[in-house]
Design an enzyme around this catalytic site. Structure first.
Site, short mmCIF file in Angstrom:
data_model
loop_
_atom_site.label_atom_id
_atom_site.label_comp_id
_atom_site.label_asym_id
_atom_site.label_seq_id
_atom_site.Cartn_x
_atom_site.Cartn_y
_atom_site.Cartn_z
N ASN A 55 -8.62 4.43 8.96
CA ASN A 55 -7.35 3.95 9.52
C ASN A 55 -6.42 4.75 8.69
OD1 ASN A 55 -5.35 2.84 10.74
ND2 ASN A 55 -5.68 0.88 9.91
N LYS A 78 -3.33 4.87 9.32
CA LYS A 78 -1.87 4.18 9.53
C LYS A 78 -0.93 5.18 9.85
CE LYS A 78 -3.76 0.55 6.41
NZ LYS A 78 -3.66 -0.52 5.83
N HIS A 83 -5.41 -5.06 14.43
CA HIS A 83 -5.14 -4.87 13.10
C HIS A 83 -4.13 -5.79 12.48
CE1 HIS A 83 -4.19 -3.20 9.18
NE2 HIS A 83 -5.33 -2.59 9.19
N GLU A 108 -1.83 -5.58 10.46
CA GLU A 108 -0.42 -5.21 10.54
C GLU A 108 0.28 -5.52 11.97
OE1 GLU A 108 -1.43 -1.43 8.63
OE2 GLU A 108 -1.82 -2.64 6.87
N GLU A 128 -11.68 -8.01 8.45
CA GLU A 128 -10.63 -7.64 7.37
C GLU A 128 -9.93 -8.81 6.83
OE1 GLU A 128 -9.75 -3.16 8.16
OE2 GLU A 128 -8.51 -4.15 9.12
N GLY A 147 -5.22 -3.22 1.47
CA GLY A 147 -4.09 -2.44 0.63
C GLY A 147 -3.75 -3.05 -0.45
N SER A 194 -9.48 -2.76 1.11
CA SER A 194 -9.81 -1.93 -0.48
C SER A 194 -11.04 -1.75 -0.45
CB SER A 194 -9.26 -3.04 -1.41
OG SER A 194 -7.66 -3.50 -1.03
#
Ligand code: PEP
Length: 254
Positions: free
Chosen positions: A9, A11, A98, A100, A170, A176, A216
């Site tokens: 991904n 991003k 996701h 985010e 996730e 991250g 991560s």
């Protein structure tokens, strides 16, 4: 045997030329080394999709995906991209849900259910992301949160449509942050997701569902994570921006 997938991904990183050059590095390194029931997927910004699909043509185990799609078929939604547009350039996957997107763009399970329907209708395979925040885990609500995300986001699908999905677990606290879920923590949730699928659909559907871990993930921790019986690969953020790291994670299954 269910499919193993390592999906990158990107991003909102890499301009057009940087993206093409990273992808060429990846394909040069991967060559024909992806074996068996395995696939590498690169989920890029929209702007790269068409070119990456063209570059991926020589590699039958490398696929391209988008990172979002609108829930409507088409219409007056300035600045948005439809599932049909994504499909029309030859991309196969789309990341939906996701964390985010949930956090910064207010995407709810209800909205995501619509996005999943529209993506499937247009022949895209959603990589549907679920996962708890740190507060939710600290409050021992992670199982409940995941159950709700499954129920409201994708459990409305019939078995045939459901089989087109890939699920990515996730934990938000691991994305991250450099903090990875332990292999035991991830396996526990993956097994739980699979048992929820078996209860809603049937054991065969649960057994054939590809469930990825994301958060991560690196070449160092991927071997232990991917060795767990219910972890079928990874959704990779930061490490997918470095060709060597991404390819090393892809090769964990070789
Ligand atoms: C992600 O954004 O899906 C992700 C897993 O990111 P990272 O690997 O950087 O934690």
């Amino acid at each position: 045997m269910r499919k193993k997938i390592v999906a990158g991904n990107w991003k909102m990183n890499l301009d057009y030329n940087e993206g093409l050059s990273l992808f060429s590095e990846i394909t040069n390194m991967v060559k024909d080394e992806i074996t068996g029931h395995q696939e590498a997927v690169v989920c890029s910004p929209f702007i790269h999709l068409h070119s990456l699909v063209q570059l991926a043509k020589g590699y039958n185990k490398v696929s391209i995906g988008a990172q979002n799609a609108h829930q409507a078929e088409s219409g007056a939604y300035t600045g948005e991209i439809s599932a049909k547009m994504i499909k029309s350039v030859g991309a196969e996957y789309v990341i939906l849900g996701h964390s985010e997107r949930r956090q910064y763009f207010g995407e709810t399970n209800q909205l995501l259910a619509q996005k999943v329907d529209t993506a499937l209708k247009n022949g895209l395979k959603p990589i549907f992301c679920i996962g708890e925040t740190l507060d939710e885990r600290d409050g021992a609500r992670h199982f409940e949160v995941i159950q709700t995300q499954l129920q409201e986001g994708i459990f409305h699908l019939d078995a045939e449509s459901f089989a087109q999905l890939v699920i990515a677990y996730e934990p938000v606290w691991a994305i991250g942050t450099g903090k990875t879920a332990s292999a035991e923590q991830a396996q526990e949730i993956h097994a739980h997701i699979r048992s929820e699928i078996a209860a809603k659909y049937d054991q065969a559907t649960a057994d054939s569902m590809t469930i990825l871990y994301g958060g991560s993930c690196t070449p160092k921790n991927a071997p232990e994570l991917f060795a767990q019986p219910d972890i079928d690969g990874g959704l990779i953020g930061g490490a997918s921006l470095k060709s060597r790291d991404f390819v090393d994670i892809v090769k964990v299954f070789n």
